[in-house]
Design a protein around this motif. Sequence first.
Motif, PDB file in Angstrom:
ATOM      1  N   ASP A   1      37.962  32.787  39.193  1.00 41.28           N
ATOM      2  CA  ASP A   1      38.580  31.642  38.514  1.00 41.28           C
ATOM      3  C   ASP A   1      39.593  32.189  37.521  1.00 41.28           C
TER       4      ASP A   1
ATOM      5  N   LEU B   1      31.957  32.577  44.559  1.00 41.58           N
ATOM      6  CA  LEU B   1      32.331  31.262  44.052  1.00 41.58           C
ATOM      7  C   LEU B   1      33.792  31.359  43.665  1.00 41.58           C
TER       8      LEU B   1
ATOM      9  N   ASP C   1      37.577  29.444  42.788  1.00 37.15           N
ATOM     10  CA  ASP C   1      38.404  28.292  42.449  1.00 37.15           C
ATOM     11  C   ASP C   1      39.529  28.185  43.474  1.00 37.15           C
TER      12      ASP C   1
ATOM     13  N   LEU D   1      35.011  26.265  44.576  1.00 33.76           N
ATOM     14  CA  LEU D   1      34.793  25.484  43.364  1.00 33.76           C
ATOM     15  C   LEU D   1      35.939  24.504  43.228  1.00 33.76           C
TER      16      LEU D   1
ATOM     17  N   LYS E   1      32.820  21.726  39.645  1.00 35.10           N
ATOM     18  CA  LYS E   1      32.564  22.583  38.490  1.00 35.10           C
ATOM     19  C   LYS E   1      31.577  21.960  37.514  1.00 35.10           C
TER      20      LYS E   1
END
Length: 214
Positions: A8, A51, A53, A80, A103
């Motif tokens: 992220d 995970l 983004d 995500l 999220k």
Amino acid sequence: MIRVLLVDDERMVCAHLRTMLTASGLDVVGEAHDGAEAVEAAVRLQPDVMLIDLRMPGVDGLTAIERIATLPAPPRIVALTTFDLDEYVLRALRAGAVGFLVKSTSPEELVDLVRVAAAGNTVLSPVAAQRLIGSTSHRHRQHVRDMCASLTDREREVLESLGSGWSNHQIGRRLHLSEATVKGYVSRLLVKLGCNNRTEAALLAHEAGLGTQR
């Protein structure tokens, strides 16, 4: 121990996720803050689950997923997302992500679904799945129902199991079939339903009202 890589561009998001996951005994092996770093880290750290983004500056998450999915032994990739990324979510699933989470997912649910992904199952956050399904047209949903109506009873049972996030082994135990037979059913379902992978088929099962995420 399940090895997790966080991706992220917002470092505070990574810090929050790290705190939640490590508190539950998961091993966060590293972080990346754009898509290019994510690909490099996936190769170097070999996590079990990523995970990631979807929208980041530079190389975005979608591009990273496409590249990581082509690795010889790719990790289980979970996108995500926020509610305004419906189109990106569908593209991520088609690119090789095994599911997606919002999220705002609670710590307990997040940890549980990371474990579900690591076990080889599909991850569809119930709230996010319903939001995504709600964005599709009535015409599309009717088309999905028509396709499912053409399936045999056994094919519908397998599709329902996919919608519940079950692995081939679990489906076999539930339906008293060998894993090889289940694999054959899944392959035929993907062709019949025009899906690129089992995650797309699981989402389609939700659209048809079949299956519930555990």
